[in-house]
Write an enzyme that holds these catalytic residues in place. Sequence first.
Site, mmCIF file in Angstrom:
data_model
loop_
_atom_site.group_PDB
_atom_site.id
_atom_site.type_symbol
_atom_site.label_atom_id
_atom_site.label_comp_id
_atom_site.label_asym_id
_atom_site.label_seq_id
_atom_site.Cartn_x
_atom_site.Cartn_y
_atom_site.Cartn_z
ATOM 1 N N ASP A 55 0.825 -1.203 0.000
ATOM 2 C CA ASP A 55 0.000 0.000 0.000
ATOM 3 C C ASP A 55 0.863 1.259 0.000
ATOM 4 O OD1 ASP A 55 -2.248 -1.618 0.182
ATOM 5 O OD2 ASP A 55 -2.304 -1.530 2.372
ATOM 6 N N TYR A 124 6.136 -9.969 6.855
ATOM 7 C CA TYR A 124 6.122 -8.529 7.083
ATOM 8 C C TYR A 124 6.623 -8.243 8.500
ATOM 9 C CZ TYR A 124 3.349 -7.207 2.947
ATOM 10 O OH TYR A 124 2.916 -6.966 1.674
#
Length: 300
Positions: A55, A124
Amino acid sequence: MRLRIDCSYDGGQFHGWARQPGLRTVQGELEHALATILRLPDDQALHVTVAGRTDTGVHALGQVCHVDVLPEILDSCIGHMPTNGIEALERRLKHVLPADIVIRSISSAPEGFDARFSALERTYVYRICDAGKAVDPRMRGFVLAIPQLLDVDAMNEAAALTVGLHDFGSFATPNPGGTTIREVKRARWTRIPDSSLVQETGDPAGYRVPALESGLVCFTIVADAFAHNMVRSLVNACVQVGNGKKNLDWFARKMAEPVREGSTGPIDARGLTLEHVAYPPDGELAARAQAIRAKRTLES
């Protein structure tokens, strides 16, 4: 032929990975650089497929993507270099791309490789500087600073509830025709101890160079894939538990009832980095890609 491209980027100045008209994106910069180097007209522009569509503001250390290119077009970038087309393309990309995108390697992709669908898991890490401590200015674009002291044990109780196959509808939005069902393999909060880069020194009273992440609170999460805003929303929910605004029962209800509401929105993007993408052995790449394209259900 299909090329695998391993790259890293500082996402702070990008509107995410995916190409968007009039906006600066990682995909847009990479595809523009490829078209420039290979001298491709607009109607022959290459499409780069990525493992994880990050994003706006999210960073990547170990991003993976692929692109298909005709061998004769690839070889056209060799020029006078005494090398092959792949190495020539890697050299030229490193000179053409902006400083906030780094090419780590380019290689010929194995048979059946798909950067997105062949991936086994993605890792992540979200980094936080808590208790109102000053953020190292070198890390300000990659660490979120918050004033509260976080209860890491409470946050780990919440994170443990995410492990396994679940519908993360409380923390994510599906793509059109998609689902928010994902399998989280590991999820763990860790307060990084204050430590030095060199553990032993001949002069005990001398200056010890501190490790860059000393004192940070880091969330590491590994899953087969992630839905839109899933990691940042989970981080936000865990932080609310860690600062005492919410309790574990609230988090458990959000896991049990996959419905979005205001208190489970995404936290600031700056602390999030895609660290690694893992793939199966070469002989299993095509089968993995075929299997993962099937729409997930909790029963499957």
